[in-house]
Design an enzyme around this catalytic site. Sequence first.
Site, PDB file in Angstrom:
ATOM      1  N   CYS A   1     -37.343  23.743   9.819  1.00 53.71           N
ATOM      2  CA  CYS A   1     -38.209  24.730  10.547  1.00 53.71           C
ATOM      3  C   CYS A   1     -39.653  24.523  10.190  1.00 53.71           C
ATOM      4  O   CYS A   1     -40.696  24.848  10.844  1.00 53.71           O
ATOM      5  CB  CYS A   1     -38.123  26.239  10.159  1.00 53.71           C
ATOM      6  SG  CYS A   1     -36.547  26.730  10.638  1.00 53.71           S
TER       7      CYS A   1
ATOM      8  N   HIS B   1     -44.075  30.475  11.862  1.00 57.00           N
ATOM      9  CA  HIS B   1     -42.690  30.046  12.455  1.00 57.00           C
ATOM     10  C   HIS B   1     -42.189  31.440  12.601  1.00 57.00           C
ATOM     11  O   HIS B   1     -42.285  32.402  11.950  1.00 57.00           O
ATOM     12  CB  HIS B   1     -42.165  29.148  11.168  1.00 57.00           C
ATOM     13  CG  HIS B   1     -40.574  29.113  11.240  1.00 57.00           C
ATOM     14  ND1 HIS B   1     -39.785  28.742  12.374  1.00 57.00           N
ATOM     15  CD2 HIS B   1     -39.591  29.473  10.528  1.00 57.00           C
ATOM     16  CE1 HIS B   1     -38.587  28.631  12.292  1.00 57.00           C
ATOM     17  NE2 HIS B   1     -38.355  29.132  11.165  1.00 57.00           N
TER      18      HIS B   1
ATOM     19  N   ASN C   1     -34.910  31.872  16.799  1.00 56.95           N
ATOM     20  CA  ASN C   1     -35.377  30.876  16.116  1.00 56.95           C
ATOM     21  C   ASN C   1     -35.262  29.520  16.457  1.00 56.95           C
ATOM     22  O   ASN C   1     -34.193  29.213  16.580  1.00 56.95           O
ATOM     23  CB  ASN C   1     -34.907  31.031  14.615  1.00 56.95           C
ATOM     24  CG  ASN C   1     -35.343  30.253  13.458  1.00 56.95           C
ATOM     25  OD1 ASN C   1     -36.071  29.142  14.061  1.00 56.95           O
ATOM     26  ND2 ASN C   1     -35.037  30.198  12.253  1.00 56.95           N
TER      27      ASN C   1
HETATM   28  O1  UT7 Z   1     -35.699  29.545   9.952  1.00 61.01           O
HETATM   29  C1  UT7 Z   1     -35.054  29.173   8.822  1.00 61.01           C
HETATM   30  C2  UT7 Z   1     -35.191  29.928   7.434  1.00 61.01           C
HETATM   31  N1  UT7 Z   1     -34.239  31.144   7.943  1.00 61.01           N
HETATM   32  C3  UT7 Z   1     -34.886  32.502   7.730  1.00 61.01           C
HETATM   33  O2  UT7 Z   1     -35.610  32.626   7.503  1.00 61.01           O
HETATM   34  C4  UT7 Z   1     -33.854  33.285   7.629  1.00 61.01           C
HETATM   35  C5  UT7 Z   1     -34.060  34.394   6.513  1.00 61.01           C
HETATM   36  N2  UT7 Z   1     -33.084  35.197   6.244  1.00 61.01           N
HETATM   37  C6  UT7 Z   1     -32.980  36.453   7.263  1.00 61.01           C
HETATM   38  O3  UT7 Z   1     -33.667  36.518   7.971  1.00 61.01           O
HETATM   39  C7  UT7 Z   1     -32.245  37.469   6.800  1.00 61.01           C
HETATM   40  O4  UT7 Z   1     -31.489  37.332   5.708  1.00 61.01           O
HETATM   41  C8  UT7 Z   1     -31.061  37.593   7.879  1.00 61.01           C
HETATM   42  C9  UT7 Z   1     -31.551  38.284   9.358  1.00 61.01           C
HETATM   43  C10 UT7 Z   1     -30.405  36.366   8.289  1.00 61.01           C
HETATM   44  C11 UT7 Z   1     -29.935  38.732   7.426  1.00 61.01           C
HETATM   45  O5  UT7 Z   1     -30.435  40.100   7.399  1.00 61.01           O
HETATM   46  P1  UT7 Z   1     -30.343  40.828   5.971  1.00 61.01           P
HETATM   47  O6  UT7 Z   1     -30.980  41.952   5.767  1.00 61.01           O
HETATM   48  O7  UT7 Z   1     -30.351  39.767   4.799  1.00 61.01           O
HETATM   49  O8  UT7 Z   1     -28.657  41.137   6.165  1.00 61.01           O
HETATM   50  P2  UT7 Z   1     -27.452  40.683   4.823  1.00 61.01           P
HETATM   51  O9  UT7 Z   1     -27.414  39.128   5.139  1.00 61.01           O
HETATM   52  O10 UT7 Z   1     -27.903  41.099   3.697  1.00 61.01           O
HETATM   53  O11 UT7 Z   1     -26.415  41.382   5.537  1.00 61.01           O
HETATM   54  C12 UT7 Z   1     -26.345  42.979   5.643  1.00 61.01           C
HETATM   55  C13 UT7 Z   1     -25.011  43.211   6.226  1.00 61.01           C
HETATM   56  C14 UT7 Z   1     -23.873  42.678   5.557  1.00 61.01           C
HETATM   57  O12 UT7 Z   1     -22.571  43.637   5.769  1.00 61.01           O
HETATM   58  P3  UT7 Z   1     -22.270  44.482   4.472  1.00 61.01           P
HETATM   59  O13 UT7 Z   1     -22.010  43.377   3.333  1.00 61.01           O
HETATM   60  O14 UT7 Z   1     -23.373  45.242   3.747  1.00 61.01           O
HETATM   61  O15 UT7 Z   1     -21.398  45.189   4.844  1.00 61.01           O
HETATM   62  C15 UT7 Z   1     -23.531  41.740   6.737  1.00 61.01           C
HETATM   63  O16 UT7 Z   1     -22.112  41.348   6.899  1.00 61.01           O
HETATM   64  O17 UT7 Z   1     -25.183  43.019   7.604  1.00 61.01           O
HETATM   65  C16 UT7 Z   1     -23.965  42.284   7.994  1.00 61.01           C
HETATM   66  N3  UT7 Z   1     -24.280  41.474   9.083  1.00 61.01           N
HETATM   67  C17 UT7 Z   1     -24.206  41.847  10.328  1.00 61.01           C
HETATM   68  N4  UT7 Z   1     -24.152  42.930  11.070  1.00 61.01           N
HETATM   69  C18 UT7 Z   1     -23.804  43.030  12.372  1.00 61.01           C
HETATM   70  C19 UT7 Z   1     -24.799  40.050   8.997  1.00 61.01           C
HETATM   71  N5  UT7 Z   1     -24.827  39.612  10.388  1.00 61.01           N
HETATM   72  C20 UT7 Z   1     -24.696  40.662  11.069  1.00 61.01           C
HETATM   73  C21 UT7 Z   1     -24.813  40.648  12.374  1.00 61.01           C
HETATM   74  N6  UT7 Z   1     -24.430  42.158  13.204  1.00 61.01           N
HETATM   75  N7  UT7 Z   1     -25.052  39.808  13.204  1.00 61.01           N
END
Ligand code: UT7
Length: 331
Positions: free
Chosen positions: A115, A256, A286
Amino acid sequence: MNVRRVEIKSLATYVPPRLLTNADLEKMVDTTDEWIMQRTGIRQRHIVDPGVATSDLAAEAGKEAIRRAGLKPEDIDLIIVGTVTPDMLFPSTACLVQHKVGANRAWGFDLSAACSAFTYALTVGSQLVAAGNVKNALVIGADVMSSIIDYTDRATCVLFGDGAGAVVLAPSTDPNVGILDFEHMIDGGGGAALCMPAGGSRMPASHETVDQRLHYVKQDGQTVFKFAVRNTGEICERLLARNQLTGHDLDLFVSHQANKRIIMSAADRIGMPEEKVVINIDRFGNTTAATIPLALNDAVESGRLRKGHLIMLTSVGAGFTVGSVLVRWGI
Ligand code: UT7
Protein backbone atom coordinates in the site's frame (compact mmCIF):
# COMPACT_ATOMS: atom_id res chain seq x y z
CA MET A 1 16.76 18.52 -0.86
CA ASN A 2 16.47 17.83 -4.58
CA VAL A 3 19.19 18.53 -7.11
CA ARG A 4 16.41 20.12 -9.14
CA ARG A 5 12.77 20.34 -8.09
CA VAL A 6 10.36 17.86 -9.67
CA GLU A 7 6.64 18.37 -10.18
CA ILE A 8 3.58 16.27 -10.87
CA LYS A 9 2.69 17.45 -14.38
CA SER A 10 -0.48 15.39 -14.79
CA LEU A 11 -2.70 12.88 -13.05
CA ALA A 12 -5.10 10.26 -14.43
CA THR A 13 -6.90 7.26 -12.99
CA TYR A 14 -8.79 4.25 -14.22
CA VAL A 15 -11.15 1.85 -12.47
CA PRO A 16 -12.95 -1.07 -14.10
CA PRO A 17 -16.67 -0.41 -14.57
CA ARG A 18 -18.08 -3.42 -12.63
CA LEU A 19 -19.18 -2.71 -9.05
CA LEU A 20 -19.12 -5.03 -6.03
CA THR A 21 -21.38 -3.53 -3.38
CA ASN A 22 -21.83 -4.36 0.29
CA ALA A 23 -25.24 -5.80 -0.68
CA ASP A 24 -23.48 -8.17 -3.13
CA LEU A 25 -21.06 -9.25 -0.37
CA GLU A 26 -23.96 -9.91 2.02
CA LYS A 27 -25.00 -12.66 -0.43
CA MET A 28 -21.48 -14.13 -0.61
CA VAL A 29 -20.29 -14.22 3.04
CA ASP A 30 -21.71 -13.74 6.56
CA THR A 31 -21.48 -9.93 6.71
CA THR A 32 -23.66 -6.84 6.72
CA ASP A 33 -23.57 -3.44 5.07
CA GLU A 34 -23.75 -1.95 8.58
CA TRP A 35 -20.63 -3.84 9.81
CA ILE A 36 -18.59 -2.92 6.73
CA MET A 37 -19.62 0.75 6.83
CA GLN A 38 -19.06 1.09 10.55
CA ARG A 39 -15.67 -0.68 10.71
CA THR A 40 -14.16 0.46 7.41
CA GLY A 41 -16.28 3.16 5.74
CA ILE A 42 -16.50 1.12 2.48
CA ARG A 43 -19.77 1.01 0.50
CA GLN A 44 -18.63 -0.39 -2.86
CA ARG A 45 -15.53 -1.36 -4.86
CA HIS A 46 -14.73 -1.69 -8.57
CA ILE A 47 -13.76 -5.18 -9.71
CA VAL A 48 -12.31 -6.34 -13.04
CA ASP A 49 -13.97 -8.82 -15.34
CA PRO A 50 -12.17 -12.16 -15.71
CA GLY A 51 -9.06 -11.88 -17.87
CA VAL A 52 -8.38 -8.20 -17.10
CA ALA A 53 -4.98 -7.68 -15.44
CA THR A 54 -3.05 -4.95 -13.66
CA SER A 55 -1.19 -3.82 -16.80
CA ASP A 56 -4.54 -3.21 -18.52
CA LEU A 57 -5.68 -0.79 -15.79
CA ALA A 58 -2.19 0.73 -15.50
CA ALA A 59 -1.96 1.35 -19.25
CA GLU A 60 -5.37 3.09 -19.32
CA ALA A 61 -4.33 5.46 -16.53
CA GLY A 62 -0.84 5.86 -17.99
CA LYS A 63 -1.99 6.76 -21.52
CA GLU A 64 -4.32 9.42 -20.16
CA ALA A 65 -1.65 10.85 -17.83
CA ILE A 66 0.75 11.17 -20.78
CA ARG A 67 -1.95 12.92 -22.84
CA ARG A 68 -2.82 15.31 -20.00
CA ALA A 69 0.85 16.19 -19.59
CA GLY A 70 0.83 17.31 -23.22
CA LEU A 71 3.37 14.61 -24.09
CA LYS A 72 3.62 11.72 -26.52
CA PRO A 73 4.39 8.17 -25.34
CA GLU A 74 7.88 8.41 -26.82
CA ASP A 75 8.61 11.40 -24.54
CA ILE A 76 8.53 9.11 -21.48
CA ASP A 77 12.00 8.11 -20.23
CA LEU A 78 11.08 5.98 -17.22
CA ILE A 79 8.10 3.88 -16.08
CA ILE A 80 7.69 2.72 -12.49
CA VAL A 81 4.71 0.54 -11.62
CA GLY A 82 3.93 0.05 -7.94
CA THR A 83 1.92 -3.13 -7.51
CA VAL A 84 1.52 -6.33 -5.50
CA THR A 85 -0.56 -7.92 -8.24
CA PRO A 86 1.72 -7.95 -11.30
CA ASP A 87 0.21 -9.68 -14.36
CA MET A 88 2.81 -12.40 -13.66
CA LEU A 89 6.01 -12.65 -11.62
CA PHE A 90 8.03 -11.69 -14.67
CA PRO A 91 8.33 -9.88 -16.98
CA SER A 92 7.62 -6.80 -14.89
CA THR A 93 4.32 -4.99 -15.29
CA ALA A 94 6.35 -1.89 -16.23
CA CYS A 95 7.59 -3.75 -19.34
CA LEU A 96 4.02 -4.76 -20.24
CA VAL A 97 2.80 -1.18 -19.73
CA GLN A 98 5.68 0.26 -21.78
CA HIS A 99 4.60 -1.92 -24.73
CA LYS A 100 0.88 -1.16 -24.28
CA VAL A 101 1.28 2.62 -24.14
CA GLY A 102 3.97 2.70 -26.85
CA ALA A 103 6.59 4.40 -24.66
CA ASN A 104 9.32 2.88 -26.78
CA ARG A 105 12.17 5.02 -25.39
CA ALA A 106 11.42 4.28 -21.71
CA TRP A 107 13.16 1.93 -19.29
CA GLY A 108 11.47 0.95 -16.07
CA PHE A 109 10.69 -1.53 -13.33
CA ASP A 110 8.10 -2.61 -10.78
CA LEU A 111 8.23 -1.47 -7.19
CA SER A 112 6.94 -3.74 -4.43
CA ALA A 113 5.84 -1.88 -1.31
CA ALA A 114 2.18 -2.93 -1.08
CA CYS A 115 0.00 0.00 0.00
CA SER A 116 3.03 2.32 0.17
CA ALA A 117 3.97 1.59 -3.44
CA PHE A 118 2.65 4.90 -4.77
CA THR A 119 4.44 7.10 -2.22
CA TYR A 120 7.67 5.11 -2.69
CA ALA A 121 7.40 5.16 -6.51
CA LEU A 122 6.78 8.91 -6.41
CA THR A 123 9.92 9.34 -4.30
CA VAL A 124 12.10 7.08 -6.47
CA GLY A 125 10.78 8.59 -9.72
CA SER A 126 11.26 12.15 -8.52
CA GLN A 127 14.81 11.44 -7.35
CA LEU A 128 15.73 10.06 -10.78
CA VAL A 129 14.25 13.10 -12.50
CA ALA A 130 15.96 15.37 -9.96
CA ALA A 131 19.31 13.73 -10.69
CA GLY A 132 18.99 14.91 -14.26
CA ASN A 133 19.24 11.85 -16.46
CA VAL A 134 15.49 11.18 -16.66
CA LYS A 135 13.23 13.97 -17.92
CA ASN A 136 9.71 12.56 -17.94
CA ALA A 137 8.80 9.71 -15.59
CA LEU A 138 5.49 7.86 -15.63
CA VAL A 139 4.72 6.68 -12.10
CA ILE A 140 1.78 4.31 -11.72
CA GLY A 141 0.09 2.64 -8.75
CA ALA A 142 -2.12 -0.21 -9.93
CA ASP A 143 -3.60 -3.33 -8.40
CA VAL A 144 -6.11 -6.01 -9.23
CA MET A 145 -6.65 -7.04 -5.64
CA SER A 146 -9.65 -9.18 -6.65
CA SER A 147 -7.13 -11.63 -8.20
CA ILE A 148 -5.65 -12.46 -4.75
CA ILE A 149 -8.71 -12.11 -2.51
CA ASP A 150 -10.48 -15.10 -0.99
CA TYR A 151 -14.17 -14.36 -1.50
CA THR A 152 -15.04 -16.90 1.20
CA ASP A 153 -13.06 -14.97 3.88
CA ARG A 154 -15.26 -12.19 5.27
CA ALA A 155 -12.36 -10.63 7.18
CA THR A 156 -10.55 -9.62 3.96
CA CYS A 157 -12.95 -9.83 1.01
CA VAL A 158 -14.97 -6.78 2.08
CA LEU A 159 -11.90 -4.54 2.15
CA PHE A 160 -10.30 -4.50 -1.29
CA GLY A 161 -11.01 -3.24 -4.80
CA ASP A 162 -9.23 -2.82 -8.15
CA GLY A 163 -7.91 0.36 -9.76
CA ALA A 164 -5.00 2.36 -11.15
CA GLY A 165 -3.64 5.88 -10.99
CA ALA A 166 -0.77 7.49 -12.86
CA VAL A 167 1.22 10.70 -12.73
CA VAL A 168 3.84 12.16 -15.04
CA LEU A 169 6.83 13.67 -13.22
CA ALA A 170 9.05 16.28 -14.84
CA PRO A 171 11.41 19.08 -13.76
CA SER A 172 9.37 21.89 -12.16
CA THR A 173 8.76 24.88 -14.41
CA ASP A 174 7.82 26.92 -11.30
CA PRO A 175 10.51 26.45 -8.62
CA ASN A 176 7.96 26.77 -5.80
CA VAL A 177 5.92 23.82 -7.04
CA GLY A 178 6.65 20.12 -6.79
CA ILE A 179 7.70 17.31 -4.49
CA LEU A 180 9.25 19.05 -1.50
CA ASP A 181 10.33 16.27 0.84
CA PHE A 182 9.62 12.70 1.90
CA GLU A 183 9.98 10.41 4.90
CA HIS A 184 9.75 6.63 4.62
CA MET A 185 10.31 3.63 6.89
CA ILE A 186 9.85 -0.12 6.88
CA ASP A 187 9.40 -2.55 9.75
CA GLY A 188 10.06 -6.05 8.45
CA GLY A 189 9.00 -7.56 11.75
CA GLY A 190 5.40 -7.03 10.64
CA GLY A 191 5.68 -9.29 7.59
CA ALA A 192 3.44 -12.08 8.84
CA ALA A 193 0.56 -9.73 9.73
CA LEU A 194 -0.34 -9.07 6.09
CA CYS A 195 0.88 -11.31 3.30
CA MET A 196 0.15 -13.77 0.54
CA PRO A 197 1.95 -16.88 1.81
CA ALA A 198 2.34 -19.01 -1.34
CA GLY A 199 3.39 -18.53 -4.94
CA GLY A 200 6.89 -17.22 -4.23
CA SER A 201 10.21 -19.03 -3.72
CA ARG A 202 9.40 -19.92 -0.09
CA MET A 203 6.28 -21.87 -0.98
CA PRO A 204 5.94 -22.45 -4.72
CA ALA A 205 2.49 -23.27 -6.09
CA SER A 206 1.43 -26.86 -5.48
CA HIS A 207 -1.84 -28.77 -5.11
CA GLU A 208 -1.42 -28.37 -1.34
CA THR A 209 -0.99 -24.59 -1.44
CA VAL A 210 -4.07 -24.27 -3.61
CA ASP A 211 -6.09 -26.64 -1.38
CA GLN A 212 -5.03 -24.64 1.69
CA ARG A 213 -6.03 -21.34 0.02
CA LEU A 214 -2.52 -19.92 0.48
CA HIS A 215 -2.53 -17.86 -2.73
CA TYR A 216 -4.81 -15.31 -1.12
CA VAL A 217 -4.30 -12.25 1.12
CA LYS A 218 -4.05 -13.20 4.82
CA GLN A 219 -4.35 -10.40 7.33
CA ASP A 220 -4.27 -10.05 11.10
CA GLY A 221 -6.47 -6.97 10.93
CA GLN A 222 -6.00 -5.72 14.47
CA THR A 223 -2.19 -5.92 14.39
CA VAL A 224 -2.13 -4.00 11.11
CA PHE A 225 -4.68 -1.52 12.44
CA LYS A 226 -2.66 -0.74 15.59
CA PHE A 227 0.60 -0.39 13.63
CA ALA A 228 -1.08 1.85 11.06
CA VAL A 229 -2.64 4.18 13.62
CA ARG A 230 0.62 4.62 15.54
CA ASN A 231 3.02 4.96 12.62
CA THR A 232 1.05 6.98 10.07
CA GLY A 233 0.55 9.87 12.48
CA GLU A 234 4.16 9.66 13.66
CA ILE A 235 5.73 9.76 10.21
CA CYS A 236 3.59 12.73 9.19
CA GLU A 237 4.66 14.58 12.34
CA ARG A 238 8.34 13.91 11.61
CA LEU A 239 8.07 15.16 8.03
CA LEU A 240 6.19 18.28 9.10
CA ALA A 241 8.65 19.04 11.93
CA ARG A 242 11.65 18.71 9.60
CA ASN A 243 10.08 21.32 7.33
CA GLN A 244 9.12 23.63 10.24
CA LEU A 245 5.44 23.04 9.46
CA THR A 246 2.36 21.92 11.37
CA GLY A 247 -0.91 20.43 10.13
CA HIS A 248 -2.36 23.95 10.05
CA ASP A 249 -0.02 24.82 7.17
CA LEU A 250 -1.44 22.02 5.01
CA ASP A 251 -4.34 22.54 2.62
CA LEU A 252 -5.17 18.85 2.21
CA PHE A 253 -4.32 15.47 3.76
CA VAL A 254 -4.37 12.66 1.20
CA SER A 255 -3.91 9.28 2.82
CA HIS A 256 -3.88 5.71 1.61
CA GLN A 257 -7.46 4.51 1.93
CA ALA A 258 -7.56 1.30 3.99
CA ASN A 259 -9.88 2.30 6.79
CA LYS A 260 -11.61 5.59 7.54
CA ARG A 261 -10.73 5.22 11.23
CA ILE A 262 -6.98 4.93 10.47
CA ILE A 263 -7.08 7.99 8.19
CA MET A 264 -8.91 10.12 10.75
CA SER A 265 -6.64 9.13 13.63
CA ALA A 266 -3.55 10.23 11.65
CA ALA A 267 -5.32 13.43 10.59
CA ASP A 268 -6.28 14.17 14.22
CA ARG A 269 -2.73 13.64 15.36
CA ILE A 270 -1.39 16.37 13.04
CA GLY A 271 -4.39 18.62 13.66
CA MET A 272 -6.10 18.31 10.30
CA PRO A 273 -9.87 18.93 10.47
CA GLU A 274 -12.16 16.55 8.58
CA GLU A 275 -12.87 19.10 5.83
CA LYS A 276 -9.18 18.98 4.84
CA VAL A 277 -9.05 15.17 4.68
CA VAL A 278 -9.81 13.28 1.47
CA ILE A 279 -11.94 10.18 2.03
CA ASN A 280 -13.11 8.17 -0.97
CA ILE A 281 -12.79 4.68 0.47
CA ASP A 282 -16.60 4.49 0.42
CA ARG A 283 -16.59 4.26 -3.41
CA PHE A 284 -13.38 2.32 -4.15
CA GLY A 285 -12.40 0.29 -1.07
CA ASN A 286 -8.70 -0.39 -0.57
CA THR A 287 -7.10 -0.50 -4.04
CA THR A 288 -3.58 -0.88 -2.52
CA ALA A 289 -1.15 1.04 -4.80
CA ALA A 290 -3.94 3.03 -6.47
CA THR A 291 -5.64 4.64 -3.46
CA ILE A 292 -3.60 7.86 -3.32
CA PRO A 293 -3.90 8.81 -7.01
CA LEU A 294 -7.61 7.94 -6.87
CA ALA A 295 -7.97 10.23 -3.84
CA LEU A 296 -5.96 13.00 -5.53
CA ASN A 297 -8.14 12.72 -8.60
CA ASP A 298 -11.32 13.06 -6.54
CA ALA A 299 -9.90 16.11 -4.78
CA VAL A 300 -9.01 17.75 -8.11
CA GLU A 301 -12.39 16.95 -9.69
CA SER A 302 -14.32 18.30 -6.71
CA GLY A 303 -12.23 21.51 -6.67
CA ARG A 304 -10.71 20.76 -3.25
CA LEU A 305 -7.16 20.47 -4.65
CA ARG A 306 -5.87 23.43 -6.62
CA LYS A 307 -2.60 24.85 -7.90
CA GLY A 308 -0.46 26.18 -5.06
CA HIS A 309 -1.95 23.95 -2.36
CA LEU A 310 0.42 22.33 0.13
CA ILE A 311 -0.56 18.70 0.63
CA MET A 312 0.66 15.69 2.53
CA LEU A 313 0.41 12.19 1.07
CA THR A 314 0.75 9.28 3.45
CA SER A 315 0.59 5.50 3.30
CA VAL A 316 0.95 2.36 5.37
CA GLY A 317 0.84 -1.23 4.25
CA ALA A 318 2.18 -4.75 4.21
CA GLY A 319 5.81 -5.19 5.15
CA PHE A 320 5.23 -3.07 7.14
CA THR A 321 5.87 -0.09 4.89
CA VAL A 322 5.13 3.53 5.84
CA GLY A 323 5.50 6.63 3.71
CA SER A 324 4.83 10.33 3.68
CA VAL A 325 5.44 12.87 0.90
CA LEU A 326 5.05 16.64 1.03
CA VAL A 327 3.92 18.24 -2.24
CA ARG A 328 3.18 21.76 -3.47
CA TRP A 329 0.52 21.02 -6.10
CA GLY A 330 1.12 22.59 -9.48
CA ILE A 331 -1.74 21.59 -11.82
O1 UT7 B 1 -3.97 -1.43 3.32
C1 UT7 B 1 -3.26 -2.40 3.99
C2 UT7 B 1 -3.29 -2.16 5.41
N1 UT7 B 1 -4.46 -2.74 5.99
C3 UT7 B 1 -5.13 -2.07 6.91
O2 UT7 B 1 -4.79 -0.95 7.21
C4 UT7 B 1 -6.26 -2.79 7.62
C5 UT7 B 1 -6.15 -2.55 9.09
N2 UT7 B 1 -7.19 -3.25 9.84
C6 UT7 B 1 -8.48 -2.86 9.81
O3 UT7 B 1 -8.84 -1.95 9.10
C7 UT7 B 1 -9.45 -3.56 10.73
O4 UT7 B 1 -8.74 -4.35 11.63
C8 UT7 B 1 -10.50 -4.43 9.97
C9 UT7 B 1 -11.49 -3.54 9.24
C10 UT7 B 1 -9.82 -5.36 8.99
C11 UT7 B 1 -11.31 -5.25 10.98
O5 UT7 B 1 -11.93 -4.40 11.92
P1 UT7 B 1 -11.80 -4.69 13.49
O6 UT7 B 1 -12.59 -3.64 14.16
O7 UT7 B 1 -10.33 -4.77 13.81
O8 UT7 B 1 -12.51 -6.07 13.63
P2 UT7 B 1 -11.92 -7.46 14.20
O9 UT7 B 1 -10.98 -8.07 13.21
O10 UT7 B 1 -11.46 -7.24 15.59
O11 UT7 B 1 -13.23 -8.33 14.25
C12 UT7 B 1 -14.33 -8.00 15.13
C13 UT7 B 1 -15.44 -8.98 14.89
C14 UT7 B 1 -14.98 -10.45 14.93
O12 UT7 B 1 -16.01 -11.21 15.52
P3 UT7 B 1 -15.92 -11.64 17.06
O13 UT7 B 1 -14.67 -12.45 17.16
O14 UT7 B 1 -15.86 -10.35 17.83
O15 UT7 B 1 -17.18 -12.40 17.24
C15 UT7 B 1 -14.86 -10.81 13.48
O16 UT7 B 1 -15.05 -12.19 13.25
O17 UT7 B 1 -16.00 -8.78 13.58
C16 UT7 B 1 -16.01 -10.03 12.88
N3 UT7 B 1 -15.85 -9.76 11.46
C17 UT7 B 1 -16.90 -9.48 10.67
N4 UT7 B 1 -18.22 -9.42 10.90
C18 UT7 B 1 -19.01 -9.10 9.88
C19 UT7 B 1 -14.70 -9.69 10.74
N5 UT7 B 1 -15.00 -9.39 9.46
C20 UT7 B 1 -16.34 -9.26 9.40
C21 UT7 B 1 -17.24 -8.95 8.36
N6 UT7 B 1 -18.56 -8.88 8.64
N7 UT7 B 1 -16.81 -8.69 7.09
